[in-house]
Design an enzyme around this catalytic site. Sequence first.
Site, PDB file in Angstrom:
ATOM      1  N   SER A  64      -3.323   5.384  -0.718  1.00 51.62           N
ATOM      2  CA  SER A  64      -2.430   5.625  -1.835  1.00 51.62           C
ATOM      3  C   SER A  64      -3.299   6.194  -2.951  1.00 51.62           C
ATOM      4  CB  SER A  64      -1.787   4.307  -2.270  1.00 51.62           C
ATOM      5  OG  SER A  64      -1.166   4.489  -3.519  1.00 51.62           O
TER       6      SER A  64
ATOM      7  N   ARG B 271      -0.023   7.035 -17.937  1.00 53.72           N
ATOM      8  CA  ARG B 271       1.307   6.426 -17.861  1.00 53.72           C
ATOM      9  C   ARG B 271       2.080   6.462 -19.173  1.00 53.72           C
ATOM     10  NH1 ARG B 271       0.274   7.916 -13.745  1.00 53.72           N
ATOM     11  NH2 ARG B 271       0.309   6.866 -11.748  1.00 53.72           N
TER      12      ARG B 271
ATOM     13  N   ASP C  97       8.657   8.345  -2.099  1.00 57.27           N
ATOM     14  CA  ASP C  97       9.306   7.294  -2.905  1.00 57.27           C
ATOM     15  C   ASP C  97      10.285   7.862  -3.928  1.00 57.27           C
ATOM     16  OD1 ASP C  97       7.727   5.496  -1.557  1.00 57.27           O
ATOM     17  OD2 ASP C  97       6.255   5.281  -3.174  1.00 57.27           O
TER      18      ASP C  97
ATOM     19  N   ASP D 118       1.265  -0.030 -13.159  1.00 58.58           N
ATOM     20  CA  ASP D 118       1.963   1.138 -13.703  1.00 58.58           C
ATOM     21  C   ASP D 118       3.381   0.822 -14.184  1.00 58.58           C
ATOM     22  OD1 ASP D 118      -0.200   2.790 -13.461  1.00 58.58           O
ATOM     23  OD2 ASP D 118       0.344   3.509 -11.459  1.00 58.58           O
TER      24      ASP D 118
END
Length: 398
Positions: free
Chosen positions: A175, A95, A15, A124
Amino acid sequence: MAVKRIALAYSGGLDTSVAVKWLMETYHAEVVCMALDIGEERNYEAIRQKALTVGAVQSVVVDAKERFAREFVFPALRAGAVYNDKYLLATALARPLIASELVRVARETGCDAVAHGCTGKGNDQVRFEVTFQALDPTLTIIAPAREWGMTREDEIEYARVHGIAIPVDLDNPYSTDTNLWGRSCECGVLEDPDNTPPAGAYEWTHDPLTAPDQPEWVSIGFEQGVPILLNGEATDPVQLITQLNAIGGRHGVGRVDCVEDRLVGIKSREIYECPAGTILYLAHLDLEHIALDKDTLEFKRGVAQRYAQLVYNGLWDGTLRPHLDAFVASTQAHVTGSVRVRLFKGTAVVEGRTAPRALYRKDLATYDVGDTFDHTASEGFIKIWGLPTKINAALDRG
Ligand code: ARG
């Protein structure tokens, strides 16, 4: 939206690698990549190089393990923050740290925009962007994966056309997200909440059924709610967490399977592994129970829940946390002492604890000689304590 230079939170995966090229093409801008080492064991030099190969004008790796442990993980531990009664917030805590380091890198490298690889469906994106807004509202925020409308297949094709190396682990059915404090795993067969997680969903922890037949004991020493000793030895935060992950993982401790409430309104099924976190939370709470009074403990439970919510919901840099931190800090003044935990086939059990400022008093608790508790005082106490109950019960009887 005209931007000249974009700082991208880069992981080296498909990504964010596609994002480098896509940002360059779509915004006619330069891209600066930042990868953050927060304890996932990876070849960061290779990640740094890959960003340059894909086309970034600059690529930096920041080691933030220590900062993560001290400024994010330990405050959450002291607060006792657990989301949905199960999740120790490894991803959620990381994060705002990644976002703040990205803002710093953006400023240092003359960027006017920041970008991340999150989709429009998760928590996120919220966590990143709330922190971006708080720390530097002048930076334009770009979320390529929310804009480009590409499927996974489209991305692979895009990578092929643009000569971007396809990651070797592309066939990974899950994931995942990993850092020092924990590992999360979702998607694939886990999306049916009734499916037993396959063995391959776990990477950090031994299956409890086949874990060692001999138990192992660890002792954790805390000072004002912060773990500083492992088995009696002074251990720095990163080492302490790393070692406890290995020890706990060996004994199958720290597996969590939950259906969790995302901020964006959906429920998702997630598997977590957090051996160190599981042991440290257990030990810390146990120590609090000997060092803190009943009222403070009860009130703090509500604070812990609120703390977990704000961390989960992306409000680390929000208005409430400093006030909760101040309360938590005040409660931790005497949360100093040591807790001994037995690890065995997926379980972590406290076997003993000591604290110099323990509120526990043997002379009051004992049923043996040396009892100083005033038994006669109980009679009057119970009469008054039970008075409302007695009055109400009489009315009910008619
Ligand atoms: N659901 C967790 C959270 O929102 C973890 C998500 C991590 N991402 C992943 N791809 N496993 O904090």
